[in-house]
Design an enzyme around this catalytic site. Structure first.
Site, PDB file in Angstrom:
ATOM      1  N   LYS A  14       0.830  -1.208   0.000  1.00 37.05           N
ATOM      2  CA  LYS A  14       0.000   0.000   0.000  1.00 37.05           C
ATOM      3  C   LYS A  14       0.871   1.268   0.000  1.00 37.05           C
ATOM      4  O   LYS A  14       0.650   2.175  -0.801  1.00 37.05           O
ATOM      5  CB  LYS A  14      -0.924   0.026   1.229  1.00 37.05           C
ATOM      6  CG  LYS A  14      -1.872  -1.171   1.315  1.00 37.05           C
ATOM      7  CD  LYS A  14      -2.818  -1.048   2.506  1.00 37.05           C
ATOM      8  CE  LYS A  14      -2.154  -1.111   3.863  1.00 37.05           C
ATOM      9  NZ  LYS A  14      -1.597  -2.445   4.212  1.00 37.05           N
ATOM     10  N   ARG A  89      -9.605   0.347   8.902  1.00 36.36           N
ATOM     11  CA  ARG A  89      -9.205  -1.038   9.148  1.00 36.36           C
ATOM     12  C   ARG A  89     -10.262  -1.814   9.913  1.00 36.36           C
ATOM     13  O   ARG A  89     -10.062  -2.997  10.200  1.00 36.36           O
ATOM     14  CB  ARG A  89      -7.915  -1.057   9.948  1.00 36.36           C
ATOM     15  CG  ARG A  89      -6.656  -1.205   9.097  1.00 36.36           C
ATOM     16  CD  ARG A  89      -5.444  -1.006   9.993  1.00 36.36           C
ATOM     17  NE  ARG A  89      -4.326  -1.786   9.571  1.00 36.36           N
ATOM     18  CZ  ARG A  89      -3.228  -1.272   9.002  1.00 36.36           C
ATOM     19  NH1 ARG A  89      -3.122   0.015   8.776  1.00 36.36           N
ATOM     20  NH2 ARG A  89      -2.230  -2.056   8.689  1.00 36.36           N
ATOM     21  N   ARG A 128      11.488  -6.871   4.908  1.00 35.38           N
ATOM     22  CA  ARG A 128      11.468  -5.422   5.176  1.00 35.38           C
ATOM     23  C   ARG A 128      12.027  -5.138   6.572  1.00 35.38           C
ATOM     24  O   ARG A 128      12.689  -4.140   6.795  1.00 35.38           O
ATOM     25  CB  ARG A 128      10.027  -4.913   5.059  1.00 35.38           C
ATOM     26  CG  ARG A 128       9.892  -3.402   5.161  1.00 35.38           C
ATOM     27  CD  ARG A 128       8.500  -2.941   4.753  1.00 35.38           C
ATOM     28  NE  ARG A 128       7.532  -3.093   5.826  1.00 35.38           N
ATOM     29  CZ  ARG A 128       6.223  -2.829   5.696  1.00 35.38           C
ATOM     30  NH1 ARG A 128       5.731  -2.426   4.557  1.00 35.38           N
ATOM     31  NH2 ARG A 128       5.408  -2.981   6.719  1.00 35.38           N
ATOM     32  N   ARG A 134      11.637  -1.137  11.641  1.00 36.36           N
ATOM     33  CA  ARG A 134      10.335  -1.293  12.308  1.00 36.36           C
ATOM     34  C   ARG A 134      10.314  -2.588  13.100  1.00 36.36           C
ATOM     35  O   ARG A 134      10.382  -3.676  12.530  1.00 36.36           O
ATOM     36  CB  ARG A 134       9.203  -1.308  11.265  1.00 36.36           C
ATOM     37  CG  ARG A 134       8.787   0.076  10.820  1.00 36.36           C
ATOM     38  CD  ARG A 134       7.695   0.015   9.775  1.00 36.36           C
ATOM     39  NE  ARG A 134       6.518  -0.733  10.197  1.00 36.36           N
ATOM     40  CZ  ARG A 134       5.402  -0.803   9.487  1.00 36.36           C
ATOM     41  NH1 ARG A 134       5.312  -0.169   8.338  1.00 36.36           N
ATOM     42  NH2 ARG A 134       4.373  -1.509   9.922  1.00 36.36           N
ATOM     43  N   ARG A 146      -0.359  -9.489  13.074  1.00 34.16           N
ATOM     44  CA  ARG A 146      -0.906  -8.422  12.220  1.00 34.16           C
ATOM     45  C   ARG A 146      -1.770  -9.019  11.111  1.00 34.16           C
ATOM     46  O   ARG A 146      -2.824  -8.476  10.764  1.00 34.16           O
ATOM     47  CB  ARG A 146       0.226  -7.582  11.626  1.00 34.16           C
ATOM     48  CG  ARG A 146       0.798  -6.615  12.659  1.00 34.16           C
ATOM     49  CD  ARG A 146       2.207  -6.190  12.333  1.00 34.16           C
ATOM     50  NE  ARG A 146       2.315  -5.426  11.104  1.00 34.16           N
ATOM     51  CZ  ARG A 146       3.467  -5.284  10.424  1.00 34.16           C
ATOM     52  NH1 ARG A 146       4.571  -5.859  10.860  1.00 34.16           N
ATOM     53  NH2 ARG A 146       3.491  -4.567   9.336  1.00 34.16           N
TER      54      ARG A 146
HETATM   55  P1  ADP Z   1       1.225  -2.352   7.658  1.00 30.16           P
HETATM   56  O1  ADP Z   1       0.041  -2.124   6.773  1.00 30.16           O
HETATM   57  O2  ADP Z   1       2.443  -2.778   6.918  1.00 30.16           O
HETATM   58  O3  ADP Z   1       0.930  -3.229   8.843  1.00 30.16           O
HETATM   59  P2  ADP Z   1       0.954   0.295   8.835  1.00 30.16           P
HETATM   60  O4  ADP Z   1       2.043   1.284   8.936  1.00 30.16           O
HETATM   61  O5  ADP Z   1      -0.222   0.634   8.005  1.00 30.16           O
HETATM   62  O6  ADP Z   1       1.688  -1.000   8.310  1.00 30.16           O
HETATM   63  O7  ADP Z   1       0.422  -0.077  10.307  1.00 30.16           O
HETATM   64  C1  ADP Z   1       1.286  -0.392  11.367  1.00 30.16           C
HETATM   65  C2  ADP Z   1       0.495  -0.542  12.663  1.00 30.16           C
HETATM   66  O8  ADP Z   1      -0.141   0.710  12.998  1.00 30.16           O
HETATM   67  C3  ADP Z   1      -0.651  -1.558  12.636  1.00 30.16           C
HETATM   68  O9  ADP Z   1      -0.199  -2.863  12.889  1.00 30.16           O
HETATM   69  C4  ADP Z   1      -1.555  -1.012  13.756  1.00 30.16           C
HETATM   70  O10 ADP Z   1      -1.065  -1.362  15.029  1.00 30.16           O
HETATM   71  C5  ADP Z   1      -1.401   0.490  13.614  1.00 30.16           C
HETATM   72  N1  ADP Z   1      -2.461   1.070  12.731  1.00 30.16           N
HETATM   73  C6  ADP Z   1      -2.267   1.668  11.523  1.00 30.16           C
HETATM   74  N2  ADP Z   1      -3.440   2.054  10.984  1.00 30.16           N
HETATM   75  C7  ADP Z   1      -4.416   1.676  11.857  1.00 30.16           C
HETATM   76  C8  ADP Z   1      -5.837   1.767  11.874  1.00 30.16           C
HETATM   77  N3  ADP Z   1      -6.511   2.328  10.859  1.00 30.16           N
HETATM   78  N4  ADP Z   1      -6.499   1.262  12.952  1.00 30.16           N
HETATM   79  C9  ADP Z   1      -5.851   0.716  13.966  1.00 30.16           C
HETATM   80  N5  ADP Z   1      -4.518   0.572  14.019  1.00 30.16           N
HETATM   81  C10 ADP Z   1      -3.786   1.046  12.984  1.00 30.16           C
END
Ligand code: ADP
Length: 188
Positions: A14, A89, A128, A134, A146
């Site tokens: 994404k 999400r 990654r 991270r 996740r």
């Molecule tokens: P990825 O899609 O690779 O997991 P992100 O950077 O989008 O990476 O998200 C990392 C973390 O941030 C998620 O595992 C969650 O803990 C938190 N997070 C991100 N966006 C949301 C959301 N919309 N609702 C709840 N938690 C979120």
């Protein structure tokens, strides 16, 4: 104005594709994960709270995430449109987003859903993790949690957007360019 949701499991690509889409359509890229990580780096109260969930690979609670998202959108009154990356999400987040945008006479046009098999996701995320710095990418248990969170709480959103005829399924396996081409044709 065009508003897009980039949808898909962790590691689907994404963030990478958002960068190319921003260039082509001149949109504002709003990644909730990036905003949380920025807050963590600044040691804000929001950052500390988000970190306690992110470190385990759990979703940050809806109430906190929705409030943060709204305030980020309001900081960009001049935006020609948004790419929402990593938001919504959960169904509660999607409902809140619809209501919030409707108030501003805005709406989501397309939900671009990047599809990648679980085994490929784990491979990409652990890879990654070697360079991203991270912590949530480096630990196999966190990575699987996740994906589990995605499958139980986020994947049901496909139905939500299918019912609104906004869901566009995109094969997320292939070269970056091929995937970008698929996204562009889905936007039409
Ligand atoms: P990825 O899609 O690779 O997991 P992100 O950077 O989008 O990476 O998200 C990392 C973390 O941030 C998620 O595992 C969650 O803990 C938190 N997070 C991100 N966006 C949301 C959301 N919309 N609702 C709840 N938690 C979120």
């Amino acid at each position: 104005m065009i508003n897009l949701v980039l949808f898909g499991p962790p590691g689907a690509g994404k963030g990478t594709q958002a960068v190319s889409l921003v260039e082509k359509y001149n949109l504002y890229h709003l990644s909730t994960g990036d905003v949380f990580r920025y807050n963590i780096s600044q040691k804000t109260e929001l950052g500390m709270l988000a970190k306690s969930y992110m470190d385990k690979g759990d979703l940050v609670p809806d109430e906190v995430t929705i409030k943060m998202l709204k305030s980020e959108v309001e900081k960009q009154p001049e935006a020609a449109g948004f790419i929402f990356d990593g938001f919504p999400r959960t169904v509660a987040q999607a409902e809140a987003l619809d209501a919030f945008l409707a108030d501003k006479e805005m709406k989501i046009e397309h939900v671009l859903s990047l599809e990648v098999p679980d085994e490929e996701l784990v491979k990409r995320l652990l890879n990654r993790g070697k360079t991203s710095g991270r912590a949530d990418d480096a630990n196999q248990d966190v990575v699987w949690n996740r994906i589990k969170e995605y499958n139980s709480k986020t994947a049901p959103l496909k139905n939500f957007y299918e019912e609104q005829s906004k869901l566009r399924g995109i094969n997320g396996v292939g070269s970056l360019n091929d995937i970008f081409g698929r996204l562009i044709s889905a936007i039409g």
